[in-house]
Design a protein around this motif. Structure first.
Motif, PDB file in Angstrom:
ATOM      1  N   HIS A  59       0.807  -1.213   0.000  1.00 29.83           N
ATOM      2  CA  HIS A  59       0.000   0.000   0.000  1.00 29.83           C
ATOM      3  C   HIS A  59       0.844   1.268   0.000  1.00 29.83           C
ATOM      4  O   HIS A  59       0.295   2.373   0.025  1.00 29.83           O
TER       5      HIS A  59
ATOM      6  N   TRP B 269      -2.479  -0.961  -8.853  1.00 30.64           N
ATOM      7  CA  TRP B 269      -3.500  -0.915  -7.797  1.00 30.64           C
ATOM      8  C   TRP B 269      -4.931  -0.944  -8.351  1.00 30.64           C
ATOM      9  O   TRP B 269      -5.889  -0.971  -7.596  1.00 30.64           O
TER      10      TRP B 269
ATOM     11  N   LEU C   2      -1.782   4.147  -0.636  1.00 28.93           N
ATOM     12  CA  LEU C   2      -3.154   3.718  -0.898  1.00 28.93           C
ATOM     13  C   LEU C   2      -3.824   3.434   0.444  1.00 28.93           C
ATOM     14  O   LEU C   2      -3.548   2.447   1.115  1.00 28.93           O
TER      15      LEU C   2
ATOM     16  N   LEU D  43      -6.316   8.212  -1.864  1.00 26.52           N
ATOM     17  CA  LEU D  43      -5.015   8.087  -2.516  1.00 26.52           C
ATOM     18  C   LEU D  43      -4.195   9.311  -2.132  1.00 26.52           C
ATOM     19  O   LEU D  43      -4.583  10.449  -2.412  1.00 26.52           O
TER      20      LEU D  43
END
Length: 692
Positions: free
Chosen positions: A569, A596, A630, A634
């Motif tokens: 992430h 993603w 993430l 965002l």
């Protein structure tokens, strides 16, 4: 003169004195049989002397009249030959009212000195008895009514004072506004007055509601004695035979049917008036034969006056406490929004003491970069002033946290603010915050690095519960309380395993008059370590384990379980300090969005990355770094080695620059700047589409 004749005259004189005495006089033989009674004694007994003579006491006395006490006194005098005094409160056989009697008993001896009879004189001391009772009630009222600032408790104390010694039933009914701590309004002389039953007490179980007809709230008809007392502001003495009273009692057939065996002989309705304001009415009823007298009337008015002051004090306290609670609740978080950094459960528990609501507070503040700020604080003192000060400090912490200050710098700025607030209030003639003191603990948790940074201004240290169940008190450098000034604060940093429980709290949880703070923290560690339930349940378990039923101080508790954002992430790239690196940064960002599955966000992200990286190269300094996170949003961050912050401005028509940050602000949900040890970071948060 004939001596014999003289003796006869003397005996006749003595006989007349005995028979005509104004007090009850009787003579009993050694086995308590009636020998002689004078006229008053016969009147009291309701029987003639001939009907009683030769019968043993208590012949002629009904079963409900005191017998054993008087009989025992007669036996004691006959047996010991010593006079005695006996007091009794009972009704006479010839009457229906109760009286207080003072009985004097003495031995009568023959020529040999032996006790051959017992003389008894009875004095009706009812007036003196009731006078003493009224004084005793007044004395007790001074110490037993108003022991707390609770309205219901104060009303109950008034009811317990007068029943059964002064009345057979009483009710204390207060205006609805008074029960909420508000000022009552005058509804006019003919309006129904809506009241709420605060307390009632009766010698007859189950009768109070039947007699008065009030439930949780009801209205007295304008013609009823209690309503007359409320409207006029003067006590009303009434009872059976008063048309208004009879009409009121008989107004509801179901109520009259429930009154079996409860016959009211007299009523006193006394308004509760304090400082010129009518707060309610106390209704006193008697079913005993003795009706209320003018002396009772004066006593009831005196008691009601004292009780009304206590009720008004309780009302004012209720209003202030309600205002402070409302203010406190409006200033505290109404709920915690979901966080990627931590799972949180919080509790605030106001004190039950008469000191009032305190200044404890907590806060959960979302910060840039998916971080979160955890705050607990405590303003010393209670009441509205403490709540207002708490609100100002909480707002200041939120404002300072919004500019991403590290914990030690935030507390330093907060300390300066408290000093200014204290100086302003002292100049205005009031005690300021600096005079009373405040504590605060501010902590920041970063789920990317799993680092917890915390600083304390005179506040108890956090307690950690590690994933393996072990507990630990954070060894934090505790600085001075806010408002001292001149001393630095220190930030403590430590890395936490994912799933660590962080407990922040105020001193009311671990400190008490009979408990050392270290012992309280030890008990807190035990309570936290011994549970594996949800955070909400653990909050309740901690409060239950550490606090008494009525805590003496406010308590704030925050339990936060840490989470972590893994490498899937978070992506970080180091960039070269030339403009060719801008296109490379765009390419890397778009590739990561594709990985993603965020292709719909690519256009905005490309523009944001291009603008922020360009500004870092043009105005910043190496090293330059791009980071994408993430999370629920965002997050795009660009860091450089220059601490100068950019400023958003509106470009004029002929300006060649100045539009980039304006576009970033318009296209993203939020943006900002935070300073780091090596420079600054400019960040922007972009909302994700529902599909992603």
């Amino acid at each position: 003169m004939d001596p014999a004749r003289g003796d006869d005259d003397e005996r006749a004189l003595i006989e007349r004195a005995f028979r005509q005495a104004s007090v009850s006089m009787s003579v009993f033989d050694a086995v308590q049989r009636y020998l002689r009674l004078n006229a008053v004694a016969c009147e009291v007994m309701g029987l003639g002397e001939e009907a009683l003579r030769g019968h043993a006491f208590p012949y002629g006395l009904p079963a409900d009249v005191d017998q054993l006490g008087t009989l025992q006194a007669l036996r004691d005098v006959a047996a010991t030959g010593k006079p005695t005094h006996y007091e009794s409160y009972t009704r006479a056989p010839s009457g229906i009212r109760e009286h207080a009697w003072n009985l004097e008993l003495w031995p009568v001896r023959d020529d040999r000195g032996e006790v051959c009879a017992v003389g008894m004189a009875g004095f009706d001391s009812s007036e003196q008895h009731w006078a003493r009772q009224r004084l005793a009630v007044l004395d007790e009222a001074a110490v037993s009514v108003g022991t707390t600032l609770d309205l219901d408790r104060t009303a109950r104390e008034l009811a317990e004072l007068v029943v059964p010694r002064f009345a057979d039933f009483t009710s204390v009914d207060l205006l609805e506004a008074v029960m909420h701590g508000e000022e009552p309004e005058d509804g006019g002389p003919d309006a129904d007055i809506v009241l709420r039953r605060a307390a009632h007490l009766s010698t007859e179980p189950g009768t109070p509601e039947a007699v008065i007809g009030l439930g949780a709230s009801d209205a007295y008809p304008p013609y009823s004695p209690p309503a007359r007392a409320l409207h006029t502001g003067r006590p009303v003495l009434s009872g059976s035979g008063d048309p208004d009273f009879d009409r009121w009692i008989a107004g509801v057939p179901a109520r009259a049917a429930r009154m079996r065996g409860f016959v009211v002989t007299s009523l006193l309705a006394v308004p509760l008036i304090a400082r010129g304001t009518t707060l309610g009415v106390a209704v006193l009823l008697r079913t005993r034969p003795d009706a209320f007298t003018e002396d009772d009337f004066a006593l009831a008015r005196e008691i009601a006056g004292r009780a009304a002051l206590c009720v008004d004090n309780a009302r004012r306290y209720t209003r202030e406490r309600s205002t402070a609670l409302t203010l406190q609740e409006s200033l505290l978080p109404r709920g915690t929004s979901p966080q990627s950094a931590v799972d949180v459960a919080c509790r605030y528990l106001p004190t039950d003491s008469r000191a009032g609501v305190g200044g404890d507070w907590f806060d959960i503040i979302p910060l840039s970069g998916a971080r979160v700020g955890l705050v607990v604080g405590d303003v010393v003192g209670h009441g509205i002033q403490a709540s207002a000060t708490m609100g100002r400090l909480r707002t200041a912490v939120q404002t300072l946290a919004d500019v991403d200050l590290p914990p030690d710098e935030l507390l330093a700025h907060l300390d300066d603010l408290v000093l200014r607030l204290g100086g302003d209030e002292e100049n205005g003639g009031r005690a300021g915050v600096g005079g009373t003191g405040a504590t605060c603990l501010y902590a920041v948790y970063d789920p990317v690095s799993r680092m917890l940074s915390a600083a304390s201004a005179g506040h108890p240290p956090p307690v950690l519960v590690l994933p393996d169940g072990a507990t630990k008190v954070v060894d934090i450098g505790v600085g001075p309380v806010l408002g001292v000034g001149g001393l630095p604060f220190e930030t403590t940093e430590l890395e936490l395993p994912e799933g660590t429980l962080v407990a922040l709290y105020t001193d009311g949880l671990v400190e008490a008059a009979d408990r050392d703070p270290d012992l309280g923290i030890s008990r807190l560690r035990q309570a936290l370590a011994g549970s594996r339930s949800t955070l909400e349940d653990r909050c309740d378990q901690v409060l239950s384990a550490l606090l008494p039923k009525h805590p003496g101080d406010d308590v704030a508790l925050v339990l936060a379980r840490t989470k972590a954002l893994d490498a899937d992430h978070v992506q970080v790239w180091d960039l070269a300090a030339d403009f060719e690196g801008v296109s490379e940064a765009r390419r890397l960002a778009i590739a990561q969005l594709d990985a993603w599955g965020l292709t719909e966000e690519a256009f905005v992200t490309e523009l944001v990355v291009s603008e922020l990286v360009t500004n870092a190269i043009r105005y910043g300094a190496e090293p330059i770094q791009l980071r994408l996170i993430l999370d629920r949003t965002l997050i795009c961050e660009v860091s450089d080695g220059n601490s100068t912050s950019p400023h958003l401005r509106r470009a004029r028509i002929y300006d060649e620059g100045g539009r980039g940050l304006l576009l970033v602000a318009q296209l993203t949900a939020d943006w900002g700047t935070r300073h780091t040890a090596t420079g600054k970071t400019i960040w922007a948060e972009q909302a994700l589409t529902p599909a992603t």
